[in-house]
Design an enzyme around this catalytic site. Structure first.
Site, mmCIF file in Angstrom:
data_model
loop_
_atom_site.group_PDB
_atom_site.id
_atom_site.type_symbol
_atom_site.label_atom_id
_atom_site.label_comp_id
_atom_site.label_asym_id
_atom_site.label_seq_id
_atom_site.Cartn_x
_atom_site.Cartn_y
_atom_site.Cartn_z
ATOM 1 N N LYS A 21 -10.055 13.000 14.617
ATOM 2 C CA LYS A 21 -11.141 12.964 13.672
ATOM 3 C C LYS A 21 -11.783 12.010 13.654
ATOM 4 O O LYS A 21 -13.280 11.885 13.843
ATOM 5 C CB LYS A 21 -10.481 13.318 12.289
ATOM 6 C CG LYS A 21 -11.725 13.339 11.183
ATOM 7 C CD LYS A 21 -11.097 14.237 9.878
ATOM 8 C CE LYS A 21 -10.180 13.375 9.363
ATOM 9 N NZ LYS A 21 -10.813 12.456 8.461
ATOM 10 N N SER A 22 -11.340 10.641 13.567
ATOM 11 C CA SER A 22 -11.799 9.384 13.699
ATOM 12 C C SER A 22 -12.714 8.999 15.000
ATOM 13 O O SER A 22 -13.735 8.637 14.921
ATOM 14 C CB SER A 22 -10.899 8.247 13.453
ATOM 15 O OG SER A 22 -10.312 8.140 12.026
ATOM 16 N N ARG A 26 -16.963 9.011 15.524
ATOM 17 C CA ARG A 26 -17.465 7.822 16.299
ATOM 18 C C ARG A 26 -18.300 7.903 17.529
ATOM 19 O O ARG A 26 -19.162 7.293 17.826
ATOM 20 C CB ARG A 26 -16.286 6.747 16.463
ATOM 21 C CG ARG A 26 -15.935 6.139 15.367
ATOM 22 C CD ARG A 26 -14.627 5.476 15.393
ATOM 23 N NE ARG A 26 -14.155 4.615 14.185
ATOM 24 C CZ ARG A 26 -13.829 5.306 12.910
ATOM 25 N NH1 ARG A 26 -13.629 6.178 12.792
ATOM 26 N NH2 ARG A 26 -13.472 4.413 11.860
ATOM 27 N N GLY A 95 -15.465 11.047 4.115
ATOM 28 C CA GLY A 95 -15.725 9.793 3.864
ATOM 29 C C GLY A 95 -16.114 9.049 4.937
ATOM 30 O O GLY A 95 -17.064 8.069 4.802
ATOM 31 N N ARG A 123 -15.607 9.407 -4.947
ATOM 32 C CA ARG A 123 -15.066 8.170 -4.164
ATOM 33 C C ARG A 123 -16.017 7.033 -4.172
ATOM 34 O O ARG A 123 -17.068 6.877 -4.208
ATOM 35 C CB ARG A 123 -14.745 8.627 -2.677
ATOM 36 C CG ARG A 123 -13.667 9.946 -2.879
ATOM 37 C CD ARG A 123 -13.477 10.360 -1.418
ATOM 38 N NE ARG A 123 -12.591 9.227 -0.720
ATOM 39 C CZ ARG A 123 -12.400 9.562 0.749
ATOM 40 N NH1 ARG A 123 -12.773 10.615 1.072
ATOM 41 N NH2 ARG A 123 -11.915 8.669 1.361
ATOM 42 N N GLN A 170 -13.436 2.136 7.687
ATOM 43 C CA GLN A 170 -14.596 2.876 7.254
ATOM 44 C C GLN A 170 -15.844 1.886 6.754
ATOM 45 O O GLN A 170 -16.938 1.691 7.450
ATOM 46 C CB GLN A 170 -14.558 3.923 6.238
ATOM 47 C CG GLN A 170 -13.573 5.207 6.591
ATOM 48 C CD GLN A 170 -13.563 6.268 5.434
ATOM 49 O OE1 GLN A 170 -13.930 5.791 4.386
ATOM 50 N NE2 GLN A 170 -13.054 7.419 6.034
ATOM 51 N N ASP A 316 -2.837 8.142 6.217
ATOM 52 C CA ASP A 316 -3.307 9.300 6.028
ATOM 53 C C ASP A 316 -1.736 10.120 6.148
ATOM 54 O O ASP A 316 -2.058 11.379 5.986
ATOM 55 C CB ASP A 316 -4.172 9.972 7.044
ATOM 56 C CG ASP A 316 -5.471 9.225 6.904
ATOM 57 O OD1 ASP A 316 -5.880 8.955 5.741
ATOM 58 O OD2 ASP A 316 -6.492 9.138 7.809
ATOM 59 N N LYS A 343 -8.528 8.890 -2.009
ATOM 60 C CA LYS A 343 -8.909 9.500 -0.841
ATOM 61 C C LYS A 343 -9.416 10.933 -1.362
ATOM 62 O O LYS A 343 -9.945 10.978 -2.399
ATOM 63 C CB LYS A 343 -7.598 9.909 -0.201
ATOM 64 C CG LYS A 343 -6.959 8.407 0.443
ATOM 65 C CD LYS A 343 -7.688 7.980 1.753
ATOM 66 C CE LYS A 343 -7.297 6.544 2.176
ATOM 67 N NZ LYS A 343 -8.297 6.099 3.216
ATOM 68 N N ARG A 347 -3.937 10.908 -4.200
ATOM 69 C CA ARG A 347 -2.764 11.453 -3.287
ATOM 70 C C ARG A 347 -1.459 10.950 -3.821
ATOM 71 O O ARG A 347 -0.556 11.527 -3.530
ATOM 72 C CB ARG A 347 -2.916 11.206 -1.672
ATOM 73 C CG ARG A 347 -3.951 11.976 -0.982
ATOM 74 C CD ARG A 347 -4.169 11.777 0.243
ATOM 75 N NE ARG A 347 -5.050 12.671 0.987
ATOM 76 C CZ ARG A 347 -5.787 12.404 2.201
ATOM 77 N NH1 ARG A 347 -5.259 11.250 2.761
ATOM 78 N NH2 ARG A 347 -6.477 13.054 2.503
HETATM 79 C C1 S3P Z 1 -10.944 6.297 8.510
HETATM 80 C C2 S3P Z 1 -10.156 5.723 8.031
HETATM 81 C C3 S3P Z 1 -9.389 5.799 6.698
HETATM 82 C C4 S3P Z 1 -8.694 7.105 6.685
HETATM 83 C C5 S3P Z 1 -9.713 7.919 6.901
HETATM 84 C C6 S3P Z 1 -10.484 7.954 8.290
HETATM 85 C C7 S3P Z 1 -11.955 6.244 9.556
HETATM 86 O O1 S3P Z 1 -9.958 5.550 5.571
HETATM 87 O O2 S3P Z 1 -8.047 7.055 5.589
HETATM 88 O O3 S3P Z 1 -8.974 9.405 6.974
HETATM 89 O O4 S3P Z 1 -12.216 7.337 10.453
HETATM 90 O O5 S3P Z 1 -12.194 5.379 9.678
HETATM 91 P P1 S3P Z 1 -10.599 3.937 4.905
HETATM 92 O O6 S3P Z 1 -11.185 3.196 5.639
HETATM 93 O O7 S3P Z 1 -10.987 4.289 3.583
HETATM 94 O O8 S3P Z 1 -9.253 3.396 4.716
#
Ligand code: S3P
Length: 430
Positions: A21-22, A26, A95, A123, A170, A316, A343, A347
């Site tokens: 996902k991350s 990006r 997020g 959030r 993030q 996560d 989150k 959680r």
């Molecule tokens: C993510 C960073 C994390 C993670 C989220 C995805 C990202 O959050 O919990 O599921 O893609 O950069 P935080 O940056 O708030 O720690």
């Protein structure tokens, strides 16, 4: 949508999980800022990443796909081609979409409004909007620009140095993206290492980025060039299968080509420390990211205590780790994880509330949780709280419990792991 789970005899087989996902977020965003096409393979067709695509499309970015084969081409024409969106941008539950896009919107000379679903609108965003305002962006929102909807008037940013109070990829990424669009240099110092996909991918797209210890810096005005990106399998999705196979007798599961970036693989280390029979092999690189195959076989687990710098590397995975703890001997204790409270759901509260329904002895701590393992679980009727990772963690508990488990409101699984139920069925031995 409800998800019904009955315990299998074992889980066996070899699978791939959907794209990270991350990294999918990006690749899409950097593709939009780059010049030329970015061809993404194994793009995650989850609701979160599709929200990113939709927001960028509203800013004039054109795409081919995403198709069912997970291919998405981003037709990048540089940041100058991005235009003021005519309507409110909707990040949905994501997020990463809202925080990283805020970094981009802050650097562009137009007005925009971005919001999300009820969970996202609760959030904290000040951690991003505060530093971006210091760079010169004007941002408005409830509670002093802490809560979405957020309105941004961007452009004319000046690079700055930031010492982040929390380890957040993030926030770091939003500032690096704003830094790319700013004058001068932007430096970000983290309190502990968070995932470094943005840094790796900026480099992969041709940007120069400096890194020393916990500090990362970028010079503004660099031009990115479109690249081909193959997204590794998501270790955060693989984690549900790793735990399920580790705790269900007779199981033997291999997950192929999954990301094992050291800033993300805390779950592998902790499961090994818990005596899981887990092997990482066939290591190689995919577009600047380390990947490998992971094989896990059932074994008797024992509880451990975790905290400190490890936490951002498995943040996560804590809901499903709690399930592993419930089935291990002894106690699993998680500390330094207050971030769990902000989150997709709180959680700490939701894991405790839902696992108790399976008969688990679990207690919320101020900054984490304590699970006393070793008691058999009984199937339960539980609630996802609209949180994808809670839904899947409870599904794993259900697989290891006696009797039937029903997870209400489980449609949210599609946020990060659309193929979850199908992959579970393909691994079942009944
Ligand atoms: C993510 C960073 C994390 C993670 C989220 C995805 C990202 O959050 O919990 O599921 O893609 O950069 P935080 O940056 O708030 O720690």
């Amino acid at each position: 949508m409800n998800l019904e789970i009955t315990p299998p005899r074992a889980l066996r087989g070899s699978v791939r999980v959907s794209g990270d996902k991350s990294i999918s977020h990006r690749a899409t965003m950097l593709g939009a800022l780059a010049e030329g096409d970015t061809q993404i393979e194994n793009f995650l067709m989850g609701a979160d990443c599709l929200a990113t695509v939709k927001c960028l499309a509203q800013m004039g970015v054109t795409f081919t796909g995403p198709g069912e084969n997970g291919r998405l081409v981003v037709h990048g024409r540089g940041p100058g081609a991005l235009k003021e969106p005519e309507n409110v941008l909707d990040a949905g539950n994501s997020g990463t979409t809202i925080r990283l896009l805020l970094g981009i919107l802050a650097g562009l000379p137009f007005f925009s409004v971005i919001t999300g679903d009820a969970s996202l609108r609760r959030r904290p965003m000040k951690r991003v909007t505060g530093p971006l305002s210091r760079m010169g962006a004007s941002i408005w929102g409830r509670q002093g620009a802490n809560l979405a909807p957020l309105a941004v008037r961007g452009g004319e940013l000046q690079g700055a140095e930031f010492h982040l109070p929390v380890a957040s990829a993030q926030v770091k990424s939003a500032l690096l993206l704003a830094g790319l669009l700013a004058r001068g240099e932007t430096r970000v110092v983290e309190p502990a290492p968070s995932r470094d996909h943005t840094e790796r991918m900026l480099q992969y797209f041709g940007a120069e980025i400096g890194k020393e210890g916990l500090t990362v810096w970028i010079k503004g005005g660099q031009v990115l060039s479109g690249r081909r990106v193959t997204v590794p399998g998501d270790i955060s999705s693989a984690a549900f299968l790793l735990v399920a196979a580790a705790v269900i007798p007779g199981s033997d599961v291999t997950i192929r080509e999954v990301g094992v970036n050291p800033t993300r693989n805390g779950i592998v280390e902790v499961l090994q420390a818990m005596s899981a029979d887990l092997e990482v092999f066939n290591r190689h690189e995919l577009g600047g990211e380390p990947v490998a195959d992971i094989r896990v076989r059932h074994s008797r687990l024992r509880g451990v205590t975790i905290g400190g710098e490890l936490i951002p590397r498995l943040i996560d995975e804590i809901p499903v780790l709690a399930v592993a703890g419930a089935l291990a001997e002894g106690e699993l204790v998680v500390r330094d994880a207050s971030e769990l409270k902000v989150k997709e759901s709180n959680r700490i509260a939701t894991v405790v509330q839902e696992l108790k329904k399976f008969g688990v002895e679990i207690e919320a701590l101020d900054d984490g949780l304590r699970v006393r393992g070793g008691r058999p679980l009984t199937g339960a009727s539980c609630n996802s709280h609209g949180d994808h990772r809670i839904a899947m963690a409870m599904a794993v508990a259900g697989l290891a419990a006696r009797g039937k488990t029903v997870i209400r409101d489980a449609g949210c699984v599609d946020v990060s792991f659309p193929g979850f139920a199908g992959i579970l069925s393909s691994l079942r031995v009944d």
